[in-house]
Design a protein around this motif. Structure first.
Motif, short mmCIF file in Angstrom:
data_model
loop_
_atom_site.label_atom_id
_atom_site.label_comp_id
_atom_site.label_asym_id
_atom_site.label_seq_id
_atom_site.Cartn_x
_atom_site.Cartn_y
_atom_site.Cartn_z
N ILE A 150 -29.83 92.90 54.70
CA ILE A 150 -30.85 93.65 55.30
C ILE A 150 -31.24 94.91 54.63
N ALA A 151 -30.06 95.74 54.21
CA ALA A 151 -30.30 96.87 53.65
C ALA A 151 -30.96 96.98 52.36
N GLU A 152 -31.99 97.63 52.15
CA GLU A 152 -32.73 97.72 51.11
C GLU A 152 -32.04 98.27 49.78
N MET A 153 -31.08 98.98 49.86
CA MET A 153 -30.24 99.66 48.75
C MET A 153 -31.09 99.90 47.53
N GLN A 154 -32.04 100.73 47.83
CA GLN A 154 -33.00 101.17 46.69
C GLN A 154 -32.83 102.67 46.22
#
Length: 186
Positions: free
Chosen positions: A61-65
């Motif tokens: 779920i973490a966007e990691m952007q």
């Protein structure tokens, strides 16, 4: 929300200390130089990449952007993107540790929003192109909102909460270590 309140309380002192130990204060008072700004982006890149890699296997779920945003900023500032050998060792052993680390990363969006707005008032804003990490755009809160929704959808026992809080504190310490990093190529 029990876990969120626990994470806030467990990290409050480290969070406050870290705010006073990095270059973002110079953005807030509009005194940051271009070289200091480059260093701040570099330090954040090292920290975010180190933590995002550790989270990625446990929290889809973490966007990691944030790492990719920081990389774009480094390139636009003419700063070489550091290789992974510059990363700080950090790992997550399970989902609860990843939740604690993600709390720090995703929670930073609120401060980043304010910093991005103040960056536009700094003298160096004329010297830098559009920034992706400190954009000052409301859309930067999307990852935090998604993370909150995820936390609200789950129940956590006290052992899980404690594990997440311990990892969140460790994550703040990693950022502290990254803000002591002074590369030769900024």
């Amino acid at each position: 929300m029990k876990i969120l309140d626990s994470l806030r309380q467990a990290t409050a002192e480290l969070h406050h200390r870290l705010e006073g130990e990095n270059l973002t204060g110079k953005i807030m008072d509009h005194s940051i130089s271009l070289e200091e700004y480059k260093l701040l982006i570099y330090q954040n890149f090292i920290a975010y990449r180190s933590v995002e890699k550790a989270i990625s296997g446990f929290l889809p779920i973490a966007e990691m952007q944030k790492t990719s945003q920081l990389e774009k900023d480094l390139k636009s500032l003419g700063v070489p993107v550091p290789g992974e050998e510059h990363d700080i060792h950090f790992d997550c052993k399970d989902e609860m540790e990843a939740i604690g680390a993600a709390y720090v990363l995703e929670g930073s969006a609120m401060g980043g929003l304010m910093i991005g707005k103040e960056l536009k008032n700094c003298q160096i804003s004329q010297l830098i192109s559009e920034q992706h990490f400190f954009s000052g755009e409301r859309s930067s809160m999307a990852g935090w909102n998604k993370f909150l929704k995820f936390l609200r959808s789950r129940e956590f026992d006290q052992n899980q909460v404690n594990k997440a809080c311990d990892k969140a504190k460790e994550t703040f310490l990693l950022f502290e270590q990254a803000f002591d990093t002074v590369p030769g190529n900024c």
